[in-house]
Design a protein around this motif. Structure first.
Motif, PDB file in Angstrom:
ATOM      1  N   ALA A 145       0.766  -1.084   0.118  1.00 43.77           N
ATOM      2  CA  ALA A 145      -0.699  -0.036   0.063  1.00 43.77           C
ATOM      3  C   ALA A 145       0.502   1.123  -0.372  1.00 43.77           C
ATOM      4  N   GLN A 146       0.710   2.125  -0.398  1.00 43.86           N
ATOM      5  CA  GLN A 146       1.224   3.405  -0.564  1.00 43.86           C
ATOM      6  C   GLN A 146      -0.061   4.443  -0.369  1.00 43.86           C
ATOM      7  N   HIS A 147       0.726   5.590   0.377  1.00 42.85           N
ATOM      8  CA  HIS A 147       0.048   6.495   1.686  1.00 42.85           C
ATOM      9  C   HIS A 147      -0.109   7.619   0.205  1.00 42.85           C
ATOM     10  N   SER A 148      -1.356   8.081   0.797  1.00 43.21           N
ATOM     11  CA  SER A 148      -2.199   8.833   0.155  1.00 43.21           C
ATOM     12  C   SER A 148      -1.607  10.526  -0.225  1.00 43.21           C
ATOM     13  N   TYR A 149      -0.838  10.771   0.334  1.00 46.30           N
ATOM     14  CA  TYR A 149      -0.061  11.980   0.236  1.00 46.30           C
ATOM     15  C   TYR A 149       1.271  11.444   0.757  1.00 46.30           C
ATOM     16  N   PRO A 150       2.388  12.653  -0.291  1.00 46.59           N
ATOM     17  CA  PRO A 150       3.750  12.767   0.025  1.00 46.59           C
ATOM     18  C   PRO A 150       4.482  13.285   1.179  1.00 46.59           C
ATOM     19  N   PHE A 151       5.549  12.463   1.258  1.00 45.67           N
ATOM     20  CA  PHE A 151       6.391  12.989   2.089  1.00 45.67           C
ATOM     21  C   PHE A 151       5.514  13.152   3.826  1.00 45.67           C
ATOM     22  N   GLY A 152       5.370  12.562   3.732  1.00 49.57           N
ATOM     23  CA  GLY A 152       4.260  11.951   5.160  1.00 49.57           C
ATOM     24  C   GLY A 152       4.663  10.678   6.516  1.00 49.57           C
ATOM     25  N   THR A 153       4.916  10.942   7.564  1.00 46.15           N
ATOM     26  CA  THR A 153       5.412  10.216   8.293  1.00 46.15           C
ATOM     27  C   THR A 153       4.953   8.495   8.353  1.00 46.15           C
ATOM     28  N   ILE A 154       5.507   7.714   9.029  1.00 48.89           N
ATOM     29  CA  ILE A 154       4.250   6.386   8.629  1.00 48.89           C
ATOM     30  C   ILE A 154       3.480   6.179   9.577  1.00 48.89           C
ATOM     31  N   THR A 155       2.618   5.708   9.386  1.00 49.34           N
ATOM     32  CA  THR A 155       1.406   5.366  10.626  1.00 49.34           C
ATOM     33  C   THR A 155       0.998   3.814  10.068  1.00 49.34           C
ATOM     34  N   ARG A 156       0.183   3.001  10.786  1.00 54.05           N
ATOM     35  CA  ARG A 156       0.003   1.950  10.854  1.00 54.05           C
ATOM     36  C   ARG A 156      -1.496   1.789  10.660  1.00 54.05           C
ATOM     37  N   ARG A 157      -2.289   2.669  10.447  1.00 60.38           N
ATOM     38  CA  ARG A 157      -3.884   2.748   9.972  1.00 60.38           C
ATOM     39  C   ARG A 157      -3.937   2.296   8.232  1.00 60.38           C
ATOM     40  N   SER A 158      -5.022   1.479   8.102  1.00 54.75           N
ATOM     41  CA  SER A 158      -4.957   0.961   7.022  1.00 54.75           C
ATOM     42  C   SER A 158      -5.566   2.282   6.463  1.00 54.75           C
ATOM     43  N   ILE A 159      -6.111   3.154   6.672  1.00 55.12           N
ATOM     44  CA  ILE A 159      -7.816   4.798   5.990  1.00 55.12           C
ATOM     45  C   ILE A 159      -6.447   5.566   5.527  1.00 55.12           C
ATOM     46  N   ASP A 160      -4.676   5.726   6.167  1.00 58.64           N
ATOM     47  CA  ASP A 160      -4.204   6.238   5.158  1.00 58.64           C
ATOM     48  C   ASP A 160      -3.048   6.214   4.002  1.00 58.64           C
ATOM     49  N   TYR A 161      -3.876   5.053   3.778  1.00 59.43           N
ATOM     50  CA  TYR A 161      -3.344   4.778   2.125  1.00 59.43           C
ATOM     51  C   TYR A 161      -4.170   3.975   1.345  1.00 59.43           C
ATOM     52  N   GLY A 162      -3.970   5.344  -0.075  1.00 61.02           N
ATOM     53  CA  GLY A 162      -5.415   5.233  -0.422  1.00 61.02           C
ATOM     54  C   GLY A 162      -5.070   4.300  -2.047  1.00 61.02           C
ATOM     55  N   SER A 163      -3.479   3.366  -1.757  1.00 58.51           N
ATOM     56  CA  SER A 163      -3.187   3.544  -3.629  1.00 58.51           C
ATOM     57  C   SER A 163      -2.957   1.319  -2.644  1.00 58.51           C
ATOM     58  N   TRP A 164      -3.592   0.451  -3.375  1.00 58.43           N
ATOM     59  CA  TRP A 164      -3.759  -0.846  -2.806  1.00 58.43           C
ATOM     60  C   TRP A 164      -3.352  -1.635  -3.975  1.00 58.43           C
ATOM     61  N   GLY A 165      -2.378  -2.717  -3.803  1.00 55.36           N
ATOM     62  CA  GLY A 165      -1.830  -4.295  -4.924  1.00 55.36           C
ATOM     63  C   GLY A 165      -3.297  -4.745  -4.474  1.00 55.36           C
ATOM     64  N   GLN A 166      -2.793  -6.230  -5.321  1.00 52.66           N
ATOM     65  CA  GLN A 166      -4.538  -6.730  -5.323  1.00 52.66           C
ATOM     66  C   GLN A 166      -4.037  -8.083  -4.515  1.00 52.66           C
ATOM     67  N   GLY A 167      -2.975  -8.096  -3.864  1.00 49.89           N
ATOM     68  CA  GLY A 167      -2.895  -8.822  -2.739  1.00 49.89           C
ATOM     69  C   GLY A 167      -1.361 -10.021  -3.605  1.00 49.89           C
ATOM     70  N   THR A 168      -1.121 -11.342  -1.745  1.00 48.87           N
ATOM     71  CA  THR A 168      -0.019 -12.439  -2.813  1.00 48.87           C
ATOM     72  C   THR A 168      -0.155 -12.657  -1.669  1.00 48.87           C
ATOM     73  N   GLN A 169      -0.565 -14.161  -1.544  1.00 48.63           N
ATOM     74  CA  GLN A 169      -0.966 -15.059  -0.853  1.00 48.63           C
ATOM     75  C   GLN A 169       0.331 -15.593  -0.583  1.00 48.63           C
ATOM     76  N   VAL A 170       0.824 -16.199   1.077  1.00 45.18           N
ATOM     77  CA  VAL A 170       1.491 -16.884   1.799  1.00 45.18           C
ATOM     78  C   VAL A 170       1.283 -18.034   3.042  1.00 45.18           C
ATOM     79  N   THR A 171       1.528 -18.576   2.397  1.00 44.25           N
ATOM     80  CA  THR A 171       0.992 -19.845   3.459  1.00 44.25           C
ATOM     81  C   THR A 171       2.525 -20.675   3.762  1.00 44.25           C
ATOM     82  N   VAL A 172       2.584 -20.847   5.556  1.00 49.07           N
ATOM     83  CA  VAL A 172       3.096 -21.644   6.004  1.00 49.07           C
ATOM     84  C   VAL A 172       2.764 -22.712   6.593  1.00 49.07           C
ATOM     85  N   SER A 173       3.554 -24.002   5.726  1.00 50.04           N
ATOM     86  CA  SER A 173       2.847 -25.196   6.560  1.00 50.04           C
ATOM     87  C   SER A 173       3.063 -25.345   7.935  1.00 50.04           C
ATOM     88  N   ALA A 174       3.036 -25.996   8.933  1.00 46.48           N
ATOM     89  CA  ALA A 174       3.754 -26.645  10.108  1.00 46.48           C
ATOM     90  C   ALA A 174       4.896 -28.061   9.173  1.00 46.48           C
TER      91      ALA A 174
END
Length: 126
Positions: A97-126
């Motif tokens: 994900a990419q923040h909505s605005y340039p030169f921002g500070t790091i945040t952990r809230r998903s609402i602060d990120y305006g662009s998202w990828g489609q996702g990639t699956q990671v599966t870890v087996s025991a």
């Protein structure tokens, strides 16, 4: 509109490693905070790690500290997540994900990120 495309997911055994990559189509990638989130079925998207625009500051959720490393290559518009010592509980769909605005500070809230990828699956087996 920025396009983010993740790659590198897959199926591994606990203790193994994976490296995720996220390539951006945006011309101003180097000016944005970018990060990784993950999501499992029925749960909210969870912050994993983020890195500021010049790669001088990174932030991680406690559960991945010491195992995951976020990095970026601004010359090639690419974000990475090196995941070592993977655990079963790391299994999820990982999104960049990419923040909505340039030169921002790091945040952990998903609402602060305006662009998202489609996702990639990671599966870890025991």
């Amino acid at each position: 509109q920025v396009s983010l495309v993740e790659s590198g997911g897959g199926l591994v055994q606990a203790g193994e490693s994976l490296r995720l990559a996220c390539t951006s189509s945006g011309r101003s990638f180097s000016t944005y905070v970018v990060g990784w989130f993950r999501q499992t079925p029925g749960k909210q998207r969870q912050f994993v790690a983020a890195i500021n625009w010049n790669a001088r500051v990174a932030n991680y959720v406690d559960s991945v500290k010491g195992r995951f490393t976020i990095s970026r290559d601004n010359a090639n518009n690419t974000l990475y997540l090196q995941m070592n010592s993977l655990k079963v509980e790391d299994t999820a769909v990982y999104y960049c994900a990419q923040h909505s605005y340039p030169f921002g500070t790091i945040t952990r809230r998903s609402i602060d990120y305006g662009s998202w990828g489609q996702g990639t699956q990671v599966t870890v087996s025991a």
